[in-house]
Design a protein around this motif. Structure first.
Motif, PDB file in Angstrom:
ATOM      1  N   GLU A  17      31.167  38.802 -51.177  1.00 16.77           N
ATOM      2  CA  GLU A  17      30.816  37.386 -51.345  1.00 16.77           C
ATOM      3  C   GLU A  17      31.741  36.439 -50.580  1.00 16.77           C
ATOM      4  O   GLU A  17      31.749  35.233 -50.835  1.00 16.77           O
ATOM      5  N   ILE A  18      32.523  36.972 -49.636  1.00 15.67           N
ATOM      6  CA  ILE A  18      33.456  36.117 -48.908  1.00 15.67           C
ATOM      7  C   ILE A  18      32.726  35.118 -48.004  1.00 15.67           C
ATOM      8  O   ILE A  18      33.181  33.987 -47.814  1.00 15.67           O
ATOM      9  N   LYS A  19      31.584  35.512 -47.466  1.00 12.92           N
ATOM     10  CA  LYS A  19      30.864  34.613 -46.561  1.00 12.92           C
ATOM     11  C   LYS A  19      30.434  33.341 -47.270  1.00 12.92           C
ATOM     12  O   LYS A  19      30.562  32.235 -46.732  1.00 12.92           O
ATOM     13  N   GLU A  20      29.917  33.500 -48.486  1.00 14.03           N
ATOM     14  CA  GLU A  20      29.481  32.332 -49.244  1.00 14.03           C
ATOM     15  C   GLU A  20      30.665  31.421 -49.573  1.00 14.03           C
ATOM     16  O   GLU A  20      30.553  30.185 -49.532  1.00 14.03           O
TER      17      GLU A  20
ATOM     18  N   GLY B 249      37.704  39.565 -37.660  1.00 17.44           N
ATOM     19  CA  GLY B 249      37.535  38.600 -38.733  1.00 17.44           C
ATOM     20  C   GLY B 249      36.157  37.968 -38.766  1.00 17.44           C
ATOM     21  O   GLY B 249      35.712  37.483 -39.817  1.00 17.44           O
ATOM     22  N   VAL B 250      35.449  37.997 -37.643  1.00 18.71           N
ATOM     23  CA  VAL B 250      34.112  37.401 -37.578  1.00 18.71           C
ATOM     24  C   VAL B 250      33.172  37.986 -38.621  1.00 18.71           C
ATOM     25  O   VAL B 250      32.220  37.327 -39.062  1.00 18.71           O
ATOM     26  N   ASN B 251      33.431  39.217 -39.056  1.00 20.46           N
ATOM     27  CA  ASN B 251      32.556  39.869 -40.033  1.00 20.46           C
ATOM     28  C   ASN B 251      32.609  39.217 -41.416  1.00 20.46           C
ATOM     29  O   ASN B 251      31.790  39.531 -42.273  1.00 20.46           O
ATOM     30  N   ALA B 252      33.559  38.313 -41.631  1.00 19.40           N
ATOM     31  CA  ALA B 252      33.647  37.599 -42.899  1.00 19.40           C
ATOM     32  C   ALA B 252      32.984  36.234 -42.847  1.00 19.40           C
ATOM     33  O   ALA B 252      32.956  35.524 -43.850  1.00 19.40           O
ATOM     34  N   VAL B 253      32.446  35.861 -41.688  1.00 17.36           N
ATOM     35  CA  VAL B 253      31.863  34.537 -41.505  1.00 17.36           C
ATOM     36  C   VAL B 253      30.343  34.652 -41.436  1.00 17.36           C
ATOM     37  O   VAL B 253      29.808  35.517 -40.730  1.00 17.36           O
TER      38      VAL B 253
END
Length: 453
Positions: A104-107, A126-130
Motif C-alpha cells: 500500500e505504499i503507492k497509495e 525506487g520507482v516501483n513504489a510510485v
C-alpha cells in the motif's frame, strides 16, 4: 573446503554467510536468511552436497510476516516539527528502493505528495513504489536521470526540505554527494547499506531526522493529521515531458532505441511484467525514455558494483517467485558473454532476453570519451565481435528473433514473448555511438583542468 571457499566467503559476507553443515540446521538457516533479506542484506548460503542430499522431516519455511510497528515518538516529532518547518518552504519527496517493499505504499505516497504539493523523484529501483497515476511524479534521479528531475535536485539548498522514503546513498542514486537540504528520513532498516551508526546523518548537509518503523504504516497514521494541519500549499509546475535534450537519430540498419522503448512499454503494460536491466546501455536508457512509473510494469537493476551478466539469474529467480509475471531481461552483447553458456538450462523457464547489440562495451566506450577525451579511441579496447546471438540461442533450444530496424516485427515478437512455451531471445541492432541516458558518475572520475584519475 580445500580452496578455503568457506573462509573466503565468510570474509566477504560476515554473518551473512550461512553454512549448512548439518541437515538438522536447514530450517534455522533458511529462517536466518529470510531475516537478513528483509533488511535488504545480501546472503550467501553454502552447503556440503552430502549434507543437503540427506533426507529430512517435512517442513515449510513460510515468508514470515512480522508485526507492523512504528515509533510513536518519531510520529509525534514529525507532526509537531515538520508541519512548522515547511511553512513557505519547498518540499521534495525522494523515493528509494526500500519504499518498494511495503504494501500500500503507492497509495500513501500519492496522498503525501497531494497534501504537500511536492514533486516526487525516485531512484532506478525506487520507482516501483510510485504509482503511475501520481500527478507529482517528476522523474528519475542521477543515473539515466531525467533532465527536469536533475535540475530540481541540483537546485536544493538549506531552505528546502526533502522527505526521504528509503535512503539510497550510492553513486547511482546520489552520485556520492550529500543532500543539500533538510531531511526527514523514513526507514525500517537497522543497518542499511552506506549508513554510519545505522543512519545517514553524514550524508545530509542540513538537519536530519528519522521516522522509524513500517513506512506505509507510518504514512497512513500521519495522513489524517497532516490534512488537518497543512493547507493551501503552492502547486509545483512539473512539465509533461521531463527531458529537454535532443537525442540523435541512429545510423542505417539500427533500431531507434527511443522509439523501441516507447513501443515496448505500450505493449508490455498490457500484461503483468517485470523488467530487469543488466549493466549495459539499457540500464541508463530505460529510465530516461520512460520517465515515470508504468502501470503493470516493475523494473529492477542490480546496479551496485556494476557486475555484468547478473540479469539471467535475476530473471530466473523472478520467474520462479512469480510465475504469473512476464519477465523481460535487457542485457548487452558484453553481458551475454557472462551467461551465454547457461542458455540451455534456462530454455524452459519462459523468460525473455533482449540483447542490446551495439557491438561494443557502451558504458566503457562512452565513459572514456568523458574521462579521457584526448585518448585515441582504439585504445578503449571496447569493440566487440559481431555475433549472431539469435542463432546461438536457437541452437540452445530457445525461440529467437532479430528485431527489424524499423520495428515492424516488434508486436509479433511481443506476442510470442507472452505465448511461447520456450524462452525467447531477441537481438536488437542498436547504434552504440548515441548517448540516450546519461551517466553523471563519469564526472567523478575526471578532475577539472584535464587531470585524470
Amino acid at each position: 573446503d580445500g580452496l578455503n571457499a568457506i573462509s573466503t566467503i565468510k570474509g566477504l559476507y560476515g554473518e551473512r554467510c550461512l553454512l549448512i553443515d548439518d541437515i538438522g540446521k536447514l530450517k534455522d538457516v533458511l529462517e536466518r536468511a529470510q531475516k537478513l533479506l528483509k533488511e535488504s542484506m545480501p546472503v550467501a548460503i553454502l552447503f556440503y552436497p552430502d549434507v543437503l542430499s540427506k533426507e529430512t522431516a517435512n517442513f515449510t519455511v513460510p515468508w514470515l510476516k512480522e508485526k507492523r510497528s512504528v515509533s510513536e515518538k518519531d510520529l509525534s516529532k514529525f507532526l509537531n516539527e515538520f508541519t512548522e518547518q515547511i511553512k513557505d518552504k519547498r518540499v521534495v519527496i525522494y523515493v528509494g528502493e526500500e519504499a518498494a517493499r511495503y504494501e500500500e505504499i503507492k497509495e500513501q505516497i500519492n496522498a503525501l505528495s497531494e497534501i504537500l504539493k511536492a514533486p516526487v523523484i525516485y531512484s532506478m529501483n525506487g520507482v516501483n513504489a510510485v504509482s503511475s497515476d501520481n500527478k507529482y511524479a517528476a522523474g528519475y534521479i542521477h543515473f539515466g536521470f531525467n533532465d527536469w528531475a536533475k535540475q530540481l535536485w541540483d537546485s536544493l539548498s538549506s531552505k528546502d526540505i526533502v522527505v526521504v522514503l528509503g535512503f539510497d546513498p550510492g553513486e547511482y542514486e546520489m552520485n556520492m554527494g550529500n543532500i543539500k537540504a533538510n531531511v526527514w528520513h523514513f526507514t525500517n532498516f537497522a543497518n542499511p547499506y552506506g549508513s554510519k551508526n545505522g543512519n545517514f546523518r553524514h550524508r545530509v548537509d542540513g538537519s536530519y531526522n528519522e521516522v522509524r518503523g513500517d513506512m506505509a504504516l507510518a504514512l497512513s497514521r500521519l495522513m489524517p493529521k497532516l490534512r488537518e494541519k497543512i493547507h493551501e500549499r503552492q502547486e509545483p509546475k512539473i512539465p509533461l515531458d521531463l527531458n529537454s535534450r535532443q537525442i540523435e537519430k541512429p545510423g542505417p540498419h539500427h533500431a531507434d532505441f527511443v522509439e523501441f522503448y516507447k513501443c515496448f512499454v505500450e505493449s508490455a503494460r498490457k500484461s503483468k511484467t517485470i523488467v530487469i536491466n543488466d549493466v549495459c546501455q539499457a540500464y541508463k536508457d530505460f529510465q530516461y525514455v520512460t520517465q515515470r512509473p508504468i502501470n503493470g510494469i516493475a523494473v529492477y537493476s542490480a546496479h551496485r558494483g556494476s557486475v555484468m551478466g547478473h540479469s539471467l539469474g535475476m530473471g530466473i529467480g523472478a520467474k520462479i517467485a512469480a510465475p504469473e509475471k512476464n519477465v523481460h531481461i535487457f542485457a548487452g552483447d558484453g553481458c551475454f558473454a557472462y551467461f551465454g553458456g547457461a542458455l540451455a538450462y534456462a530454455r524452459d523457464f519462459h523468460i525473455n532476453v533482449w540483447v542490446v547489440n551495439n557491438k561494443n562495451y557502451h558504458i566503457v566506450d562512452k565513459g572514456l570519451d568523458v574521462v579521457m577525451p584526448n585518448m585515441d579511441r582504439q585504445r578503449h579496447h571496447s569493440q566487440l565481435p559481431d555475433v549472431d546471438f539469435a542463432g546461438v540461442a536457437e541452437k540452445f533450444g530457445w525461440r529467437s528473433y532479430c528485431l527489424k530496424p524499423d520495428l515492424s516485427n516488434l508486436q509479433q515478437i511481443m506476442d510470442e514473448c507472452v505465448s511461447s512455451e520456450k524462452s525467447v531471445l531477441v537481438q536488437i541492432p542498436v547504434d552504440g555511438t548515441i548517448v540516450i541516458g546519461q551517466n553523471p558518475r563519469l564526472l567523478n572520475l575526471r578532475r577539472a583542468g584535464g587531470v585524470y584519475l
